[in-house]
Design an enzyme around this catalytic site. Structure first.
Site, PDB file in Angstrom:
ATOM      1  N   CYS A 112      29.413  46.684  47.559  1.00  0.00           N
ATOM      2  CA  CYS A 112      28.632  45.641  48.240  1.00  0.00           C
ATOM      3  C   CYS A 112      27.898  46.166  49.475  1.00  0.00           C
ATOM      4  O   CYS A 112      26.931  45.557  49.923  1.00  0.00           O
ATOM      5  CB  CYS A 112      29.547  44.479  48.620  1.00  0.00           C
ATOM      6  N   HIS A 256      26.792  39.898  54.139  1.00  0.00           N
ATOM      7  CA  HIS A 256      27.007  40.000  52.687  1.00  0.00           C
ATOM      8  C   HIS A 256      27.553  38.667  52.181  1.00  0.00           C
ATOM      9  O   HIS A 256      28.475  38.096  52.770  1.00  0.00           O
ATOM     10  CB  HIS A 256      27.993  41.144  52.414  1.00  0.00           C
ATOM     11  N   ASN A 285      28.658  36.320  44.653  1.00  0.00           N
ATOM     12  CA  ASN A 285      28.626  37.680  45.194  1.00  0.00           C
ATOM     13  C   ASN A 285      27.882  38.590  44.218  1.00  0.00           C
ATOM     14  O   ASN A 285      28.390  38.906  43.147  1.00  0.00           O
ATOM     15  CB  ASN A 285      30.069  38.151  45.397  1.00  0.00           C
TER      16      ASN A 285
HETATM   17  O1  UT7 Z   1      32.390  41.723  47.984  1.00  0.00           O
HETATM   18  C1  UT7 Z   1      33.320  42.179  48.877  1.00  0.00           C
HETATM   19  C2  UT7 Z   1      34.680  42.093  48.439  1.00  0.00           C
HETATM   20  N1  UT7 Z   1      35.248  40.821  48.101  1.00  0.00           N
HETATM   21  C3  UT7 Z   1      35.519  39.878  48.981  1.00  0.00           C
HETATM   22  O2  UT7 Z   1      35.070  39.910  50.084  1.00  0.00           O
HETATM   23  C4  UT7 Z   1      36.460  38.781  48.573  1.00  0.00           C
HETATM   24  C5  UT7 Z   1      37.531  38.592  49.619  1.00  0.00           C
HETATM   25  N2  UT7 Z   1      38.545  37.604  49.293  1.00  0.00           N
HETATM   26  C6  UT7 Z   1      38.269  36.297  49.093  1.00  0.00           C
HETATM   27  O3  UT7 Z   1      37.144  35.874  49.124  1.00  0.00           O
HETATM   28  C7  UT7 Z   1      39.436  35.357  48.902  1.00  0.00           C
HETATM   29  O4  UT7 Z   1      40.633  36.057  49.144  1.00  0.00           O
HETATM   30  C8  UT7 Z   1      39.480  34.747  47.460  1.00  0.00           C
HETATM   31  C9  UT7 Z   1      38.343  33.746  47.287  1.00  0.00           C
HETATM   32  C10 UT7 Z   1      39.395  35.821  46.423  1.00  0.00           C
HETATM   33  C11 UT7 Z   1      40.780  33.972  47.275  1.00  0.00           C
HETATM   34  O5  UT7 Z   1      40.913  32.957  48.264  1.00  0.00           O
HETATM   35  P1  UT7 Z   1      42.269  32.824  49.105  1.00  0.00           P
HETATM   36  O6  UT7 Z   1      42.117  31.655  49.966  1.00  0.00           O
HETATM   37  O7  UT7 Z   1      42.522  34.157  49.749  1.00  0.00           O
HETATM   38  O8  UT7 Z   1      43.323  32.487  47.980  1.00  0.00           O
HETATM   39  P2  UT7 Z   1      44.613  33.314  47.513  1.00  0.00           P
HETATM   40  O9  UT7 Z   1      44.225  34.555  46.783  1.00  0.00           O
HETATM   41  O10 UT7 Z   1      45.563  33.435  48.674  1.00  0.00           O
HETATM   42  O11 UT7 Z   1      45.219  32.267  46.468  1.00  0.00           O
HETATM   43  C12 UT7 Z   1      45.697  30.985  46.865  1.00  0.00           C
HETATM   44  C13 UT7 Z   1      46.103  30.226  45.626  1.00  0.00           C
HETATM   45  C14 UT7 Z   1      47.017  31.022  44.700  1.00  0.00           C
HETATM   46  O12 UT7 Z   1      47.954  30.116  44.142  1.00  0.00           O
HETATM   47  P3  UT7 Z   1      49.461  30.073  44.704  1.00  0.00           P
HETATM   48  O13 UT7 Z   1      50.003  31.448  44.496  1.00  0.00           O
HETATM   49  O14 UT7 Z   1      49.326  29.709  46.154  1.00  0.00           O
HETATM   50  O15 UT7 Z   1      50.079  29.007  43.863  1.00  0.00           O
HETATM   51  C15 UT7 Z   1      46.088  31.484  43.607  1.00  0.00           C
HETATM   52  O16 UT7 Z   1      46.747  31.678  42.371  1.00  0.00           O
HETATM   53  O17 UT7 Z   1      44.951  29.891  44.862  1.00  0.00           O
HETATM   54  C16 UT7 Z   1      45.146  30.305  43.497  1.00  0.00           C
HETATM   55  N3  UT7 Z   1      43.855  30.646  42.935  1.00  0.00           N
HETATM   56  C17 UT7 Z   1      43.068  29.744  42.331  1.00  0.00           C
HETATM   57  N4  UT7 Z   1      43.236  28.425  42.078  1.00  0.00           N
HETATM   58  C18 UT7 Z   1      42.238  27.792  41.451  1.00  0.00           C
HETATM   59  C19 UT7 Z   1      43.228  31.845  42.937  1.00  0.00           C
HETATM   60  N5  UT7 Z   1      42.035  31.737  42.327  1.00  0.00           N
HETATM   61  C20 UT7 Z   1      41.912  30.435  41.939  1.00  0.00           C
HETATM   62  C21 UT7 Z   1      40.908  29.718  41.272  1.00  0.00           C
HETATM   63  N6  UT7 Z   1      41.097  28.407  41.059  1.00  0.00           N
HETATM   64  N7  UT7 Z   1      39.747  30.288  40.883  1.00  0.00           N
END
Ligand code: UT7
Length: 328
Positions: A112, A256, A285
């Site tokens: 990215c 980004h 993204n």
């Molecule tokens: O391009 C450069 C690199 N990439 C980035 O910059 C991405 C950086 N990271 C992020 O944007 C965020 O970490 C994400 C959007 C990927 C995830 O958001 P988060 O608030 O950090 O969520 P999390 O990974 O802590 O997950 C929270 C919960 C989990 O469930 P439990 O374990 O709490 O029951 C996940 O399983 O949300 C769940 N989850 C979803 N639920 C519904 C993860 N993805 C989804 C989904 N729909 N698509």
């Protein structure tokens, strides 16, 4: 010197994949995706449309915008992590597709952050005794080919697209350089945080790697989120300091477009939330293309004028990060 951006272009594939579509593919919801990422829809390239096709389309628009012909280009740099092939480089394929003549062609791979890496390389080579006069810098990605469409934690995030820029050195000392200050960085000690494990020399393709989806994106989301905010804020502060400028001098900030919450956190820490340009809701993204698409939208909608100071910052696999101050 007078190295300036004289033309911009973008290519956005026609097909839209919205959050309702994703609800039918994985266990997710529009509410979760919008609240956690700010993304409402993303564009997906057609099966027959490769990264070089997206790049060439964006490049043709940038050339038209600059009012120059392809034979006037003497270097093409494509930033991509979704190259058409392992080799040859995508830039050489773009050269052929736009009808450019003999010129230097190579790709950069910094995920990215790649477009800012490419701008940095282009500027350095134009300002050096190498004296490149007109350079095409392109960020192009078909991220949909790297996505595991059964992994809800990553498949909702990415989209396809490309953006291109014509840089020209008119050697007019009255024209200030577009490049005011920059910082491009990497930390390979956390490379595993965001990776496509297979398909390279470390893990060549086998039936097993395909079955285990090792050719798809694996990401530690929360840790990546945390490092994205820290590194982009620090890079932005560093380039402003190098230039002897402050956040108030910035007209547009282009972070980004990975996640609205990352963008808000960075903008709030820098104290410039009202200056931020956003399109993550429409494209998700697009990796290397992300900042470029923003810049082209700003340029073509007349929202930037010559002399405006633009602060761009990015973060991605590597881990890599970068910030750049551009004088439009
Ligand atoms: O391009 C450069 C690199 N990439 C980035 O910059 C991405 C950086 N990271 C992020 O944007 C965020 O970490 C994400 C959007 C990927 C995830 O958001 P988060 O608030 O950090 O969520 P999390 O990974 O802590 O997950 C929270 C919960 C989990 O469930 P439990 O374990 O709490 O029951 C996940 O399983 O949300 C769940 N989850 C979803 N639920 C519904 C993860 N993805 C989804 C989904 N729909 N698509």
């Amino acid at each position: 010197m007078g190295i300036r951006i004289i033309g911009t272009g973008r290519c956005i594939p026609d097909k839209i994949l919205n959050n309702d579509d994703l609800e039918r593919m994985v266990d997710t919801s529009d509410e979760w995706i919008v609240t956690r990422t700010g993304i409402k829809e993303r564009h997906i390239a057609a099966p027959e449309q490769s990264t070089s096709d997206l790049a060439a389309e964006a490049a043709k628009k940038a050339l038209e915008n600059a009012g120059i012909t392809p034979d006037m280009i003497d270097m093409i740099i494509v930033s991509t992590i979704t190259a058409d092939h392992v080799f040859p480089c995508t830039a050489a394929l773009v050269q052929q597709k736009i009808g450019a003549k003999k010129c230097t062609c190579f790709d950069t791979s910094a995920a990215c952050s790649g477009l800012l890496y490419a701008f940095n390389a282009a500027y350095g080579m134009m300002a050096s005794p190498l004296k490149y006069k007109r350079v095409l810098v392109i960020g192009a990605e078909k991220m949909s080919t790297l996505v595991d469409w059964s992994d809800r934690s990553t498949c909702v995030l990415f989209g396809d697209g490309a953006a291109a820029f014509v840089l020209e050195n008119d050697e007019n000392p009255d024209n200030p350089d577009f490049y005011v200050a920059g910082e491009v960085m990497a930390d390979g000690s956390v490379a595993d945080l965001l990776i496509v494990p297979a398909g390279g020399s470390a893990m060549p393709a086998t039936h097993e790697t395909v079955e285990n989806k090792m050719h798809c994106i694996k990401m530690g989301g929360p840790k990546t989120f945390q490092l994205a905010v820290i590194s982009m804020v620090s890079a932005c502060r560093n380039v402003l300091e190098k230039a002897g400028l402050s956040p108030e001098d910035v007209v547009w900030a282009i972070p980004h477009q990975a996640n609205r919450r990352i963008i808000d956190a960075v903008a709030n820490k820098l104290g410039i939330p009202e200056k931020v340009y956003l399109n993550v809701d429409r494209y998700g993204n697009t990796s290397s293309a992300s900042i470029g698409i923003c810049l082209d939208e700003l340029n073509r909608s007349g929202k930037i004028k010559r002399g405006d100071l633009i602060l761009a910052a990015s973060f991605g696999a590597g881990l890599t990060w970068a910030a750049m101050l551009i004088r439009w």
